[in-house]
Design a protein around this motif. Structure first.
Motif, PDB file in Angstrom:
ATOM      1  N   ARG A 165      -4.165  -3.037  -1.296  1.00 48.83           N
ATOM      2  CA  ARG A 165      -3.909  -1.949  -2.245  1.00 48.83           C
ATOM      3  C   ARG A 165      -2.960  -2.472  -3.306  1.00 48.83           C
ATOM      4  O   ARG A 165      -2.045  -3.213  -3.007  1.00 48.83           O
ATOM      5  CB  ARG A 165      -3.191  -0.784  -1.519  1.00 48.83           C
ATOM      6  CG  ARG A 165      -4.084   0.303  -1.070  1.00 48.83           C
ATOM      7  CD  ARG A 165      -3.348   1.570  -0.628  1.00 48.83           C
ATOM      8  NE  ARG A 165      -1.938   1.445  -0.280  1.00 48.83           N
ATOM      9  CZ  ARG A 165      -1.468   1.071   0.922  1.00 48.83           C
ATOM     10  NH1 ARG A 165      -2.293   0.737   1.886  1.00 48.83           N
ATOM     11  NH2 ARG A 165      -0.164   1.015   1.155  1.00 48.83           N
ATOM     12  N   GLU A 166      -3.152  -2.054  -4.535  1.00 55.44           N
ATOM     13  CA  GLU A 166      -2.312  -2.546  -5.617  1.00 55.44           C
ATOM     14  C   GLU A 166      -2.119  -1.447  -6.634  1.00 55.44           C
ATOM     15  O   GLU A 166      -3.065  -0.746  -6.972  1.00 55.44           O
ATOM     16  CB  GLU A 166      -3.023  -3.744  -6.277  1.00 55.44           C
ATOM     17  CG  GLU A 166      -2.126  -4.698  -6.967  1.00 55.44           C
ATOM     18  CD  GLU A 166      -1.010  -5.245  -6.097  1.00 55.44           C
ATOM     19  OE1 GLU A 166       0.122  -5.278  -6.604  1.00 55.44           O
ATOM     20  OE2 GLU A 166      -1.228  -5.622  -4.941  1.00 55.44           O
ATOM     21  N   GLY A 167      -0.897  -1.296  -7.125  1.00 55.57           N
ATOM     22  CA  GLY A 167      -0.663  -0.332  -8.195  1.00 55.57           C
ATOM     23  C   GLY A 167      -1.194  -0.891  -9.498  1.00 55.57           C
ATOM     24  O   GLY A 167      -2.303  -0.570  -9.925  1.00 55.57           O
ATOM     25  N   PHE A 168      -0.446  -1.813 -10.083  1.00 54.53           N
ATOM     26  CA  PHE A 168      -0.830  -2.370 -11.383  1.00 54.53           C
ATOM     27  C   PHE A 168      -1.381  -3.789 -11.290  1.00 54.53           C
ATOM     28  O   PHE A 168      -2.263  -4.154 -12.027  1.00 54.53           O
ATOM     29  CB  PHE A 168       0.365  -2.322 -12.349  1.00 54.53           C
ATOM     30  CG  PHE A 168       0.094  -2.957 -13.670  1.00 54.53           C
ATOM     31  CD1 PHE A 168      -0.878  -2.442 -14.524  1.00 54.53           C
ATOM     32  CD2 PHE A 168       0.787  -4.090 -14.069  1.00 54.53           C
ATOM     33  CE1 PHE A 168      -1.142  -3.038 -15.743  1.00 54.53           C
ATOM     34  CE2 PHE A 168       0.527  -4.690 -15.299  1.00 54.53           C
ATOM     35  CZ  PHE A 168      -0.436  -4.161 -16.132  1.00 54.53           C
ATOM     36  N   GLY A 169      -0.869  -4.598 -10.410  1.00 52.53           N
ATOM     37  CA  GLY A 169      -1.343  -5.984 -10.330  1.00 52.53           C
ATOM     38  C   GLY A 169      -0.587  -6.901 -11.267  1.00 52.53           C
ATOM     39  O   GLY A 169      -1.175  -7.703 -11.993  1.00 52.53           O
ATOM     40  N   LEU A 170       0.744  -6.788 -11.258  1.00 54.07           N
ATOM     41  CA  LEU A 170       1.583  -7.575 -12.160  1.00 54.07           C
ATOM     42  C   LEU A 170       1.365  -9.079 -11.984  1.00 54.07           C
ATOM     43  O   LEU A 170       1.273  -9.807 -12.971  1.00 54.07           O
ATOM     44  CB  LEU A 170       3.062  -7.220 -11.953  1.00 54.07           C
ATOM     45  CG  LEU A 170       4.030  -7.842 -12.954  1.00 54.07           C
ATOM     46  CD1 LEU A 170       3.714  -7.411 -14.385  1.00 54.07           C
ATOM     47  CD2 LEU A 170       5.470  -7.490 -12.602  1.00 54.07           C
ATOM     48  N   ALA A 171       1.259  -9.547 -10.739  1.00 57.72           N
ATOM     49  CA  ALA A 171       1.053 -10.989 -10.503  1.00 57.72           C
ATOM     50  C   ALA A 171      -0.237 -11.457 -11.179  1.00 57.72           C
ATOM     51  O   ALA A 171      -0.281 -12.548 -11.753  1.00 57.72           O
ATOM     52  CB  ALA A 171       1.021 -11.300  -9.009  1.00 57.72           C
ATOM     53  N   ALA A 172      -1.276 -10.623 -11.137  1.00 54.07           N
ATOM     54  CA  ALA A 172      -2.546 -10.985 -11.778  1.00 54.07           C
ATOM     55  C   ALA A 172      -2.369 -11.112 -13.291  1.00 54.07           C
ATOM     56  O   ALA A 172      -2.808 -12.092 -13.895  1.00 54.07           O
ATOM     57  CB  ALA A 172      -3.630  -9.960 -11.453  1.00 54.07           C
TER      58      ALA A 172
END
Length: 175
Positions: free
Chosen positions: A81-88
């Motif tokens: 599950r991911e909110g925004f995916g900052l690492a991506a």
């Protein structure tokens, strides 16, 4: 076919929510010259990641993350599950292709087949297959990385986001 070591980065807490429990099974199916580098996060989680192709790079201060991305070839993002995916987004901004779970906000960030690959949740075979494909194709890695870099420059600039928030606030206030 290239023979240099390929560094795949896993950046996130070592938790099941981030998909860390799939790192060992994925590593087992990778070409021997591929290493998965992972950050340890701020506190130990007790999850054991024992595999010769898994390498802990320790806890990395946020300001040093761009250097870590730039020393990697691929971002692995097997999250549940991911909110925004900052690492991506950060990896994309640094010109990396991303192999991620097809869930939450990630399909909005990663264009499957253009900026990386979206894999079914927990599908170890799909993740390892796409990483091996990218590892063996430097041209594809570069094209996907360039695609991601330009997508981030178009979509996620501060000016654009501030402008869109301003527009949103003005719409709300005018109601």
């Amino acid at each position: 076919k290239e023979h240099k070591k390929i560094n795949v980065l896993f950046s996130g807490k070592i938790t099941k929510r981030k998909g860390a429990h799939w790192l060992v099974p994925i590593a087992e199916k990778l070409d021997k010259r591929i290493n998965i580098l992972y950050t340890s996060g701020l506190q130990p989680t007790g999850m054991s990641l024992n595999h010769p192709q898994l390498q802990c790079v320790g806890s990395i201060p946020y300001q040093q993350m761009p250097t870590l991305y730039q020393n990697a070839d691929i971002l692995l993002f097997p999250t549940v599950r991911e909110g925004f995916g900052l690492a991506a987004i950060e990896a994309m901004a640094c010109g990396l292709p991303v192999v991620a779970t097809n869930c939450s906000s990630l399909p909005e960030l990663i264009d499957d087949g253009k900026g990386g690959f979206l894999c079914p949740l927990g599908d170890v075979d799909a993740f390892s297959e796409k990483i091996n494909l990218l590892a063996n194709n430097p041209k594809l890695r570069r094209e996907m990385g360039d695609y991601n870099r330009s997508k981030v420059e178009k979509m996620f600039t501060l000016d654009r986001m501030v402008g869109e928030y301003q527009q949103l606030f003005e719409e709300v206030l005018s109601r």
